[in-house]
Enzyme design. Structure first.
Site, PDB file in Angstrom:
ATOM      1  N   CYS A  87      -9.320  -5.441   6.851  1.00  0.00           N
ATOM      2  CA  CYS A  87      -8.667  -6.657   7.476  1.00  0.00           C
ATOM      3  C   CYS A  87      -7.431  -7.242   6.889  1.00  0.00           C
ATOM      4  CB  CYS A  87     -10.089  -7.296   7.825  1.00  0.00           C
ATOM      5  SG  CYS A  87     -10.309  -8.253   5.993  1.00  0.00           S
ATOM      6  N   TYR A  88      -7.114  -6.571   5.844  1.00  0.00           N
ATOM      7  CA  TYR A  88      -6.491  -7.181   4.630  1.00  0.00           C
ATOM      8  C   TYR A  88      -5.011  -5.688   5.172  1.00  0.00           C
ATOM      9  CZ  TYR A  88      -7.799 -11.627   2.141  1.00  0.00           C
ATOM     10  OH  TYR A  88      -8.445 -12.277   1.717  1.00  0.00           O
TER      11      TYR A  88
END
Length: 343
Positions: free
Chosen positions: A150-151
């Site tokens: 996600c990051y």
């Protein structure tokens, strides 16, 4: 129809895969596995799926999955997929792994960050990193997709145009990123209890987050040079969403707005906002979009890129389906054109 299965269906990324695939016009969900919930109807655990999905959890059996499925998604903790994937690939079943098992090209680096030897290092060179904005053609032909974290999704999409054109100093990159509590997963943990996370804001893993080597690897691919990144993640008191504030130092003059608009004009899931904009996490809640805004305070040499995504959609399950669409010759946007939920 694409026959699909999900291994590890009780976490947040698993249920988001179920929700999205249940409404995909070209997918039949043939299995959803969980060792702890085997035999239980999926709708008993996730009532939002009642009336949409009449299926029970089953035990994960690679031979049966290979016989029944065209593609298997892994929404499991790290270390699970790499034990099962070789058997699936041997039967020509394609795999999309949402865990970290195949994201890093170097097994030594993987072992350093995840604390155990990699069980299938021979597959790391074959695994295609599933960020369509850079690997679209390779994804179409892939047997094994390593879906980005996600990051890394939010940070890479924000930095890519600057690094691809070598416009900034690659040794002075900063990513200040915030995530909602669902990014920590569905397991019980003190730090994500309501009374701990609510009305609270904190940094974590400042000395080194497991997504750091993945981000650096991707940025180095883009820049074709070594990269030094300071990455500081934070937990914020909301359920879902990522907001990344990215800093870089310009080395060459450029029209930043034009650069980003041209780079992402063909991309269905990257939205470059007008000059002076400030993207909000609620603008991507529940959809597969990454929204970007570019700033250059006081016309100086510091570039600030604001990047927002839904960590469970573009940062996980939606991006996995975007990859599946490409792999099976579908329209890339099929089953993913949802408007964000506000409020």
């Amino acid at each position: 129809m694409i026959r699909a299965a999900i291994v590890g269906g009780t976490g947040y990324t698993g249920v988001e895969l179920l929700r999205l695939l249940a409404n995909h016009p070209n997918v039949e969900i043939v299995a959803i596995t969980s060792r702890t919930e085997a035999g239980r109807p999926v709708s008993k655990l996730f009532p939002n799926l009642r009336g949409y999905l009449d299926i029970c959890f089953t035990e994960p059996e690679p031979a049966q999955l290979a016989a029944e499925c065209d593609v298997v998604f892994f929404a499991t903790p790290h270390g699970v997929a790499m034990d099962m994937v070789p058997a699936l690939l041997a039967q020509n079943t394609r795999v999309i792994d949402l865990s970290a098992d195949f994201r890093l090209a170097d097994p030594t680096i993987w072992e350093q960050w995840y604390g155990r030897p990699h069980a299938a290092p021979h597959l790391l060179a074959e695994a295609v990193y599933g960020l369509p904005e850079i690997n679209r053609e390779a994804i179409r032909q892939a047997r094994l997709i390593a879906c980005p974290g996600c990051y890394p999704t939010a940070v890479q999409l924000g930095f890519l145009p600057l690094l691809e054109h070598q416009l900034v100093d690659p040794s002075r990159l900063i990513a200040d990123a915030k995530s909602g509590a669902s990014g920590a997963g569905r397991k019980a943990a003190l730090g994500t209890l309501l009374c701990e996370a609510g009305e609270n804001f904190k940094a974590y893993s400042v000395s080194g987050h497991r997504h750091l080597p993945e981000i650096i690897q991707g940025l180095q691919w883009a820049s074709r040079s070594s990269v030094d990144l300071t990455f500081v993640p934070h937990l914020i008191p909301m359920i879902r969403g990522i907001h990344a504030t990215l800093y870089a130092q310009l080395e060459h003059e450029v029209d930043l707005q034009e650069l980003y608009e041209q780079r992402y004009a063909p991309e269905p899931f990257v939205d470059v906002l007008p000059p002076g904009s400030h993207p909000e996490t609620r603008s991507v809640r529940g959809n597969n979009m990454c929204r970007l805004a570019i700033h250059r305070p006081s016309a100086g040499n510091t570039v600030i890129v604001l990047s927002v995504t839904d960590n469970l959609i573009k940062g996980a399950s939606g991006q996995a389906i975007q990859n599946m669409n490409l792999m099976f010759g579908q329209e890339e946007t099929r089953g993913l054109m949802h408007i964000a939920v506000i409020p």
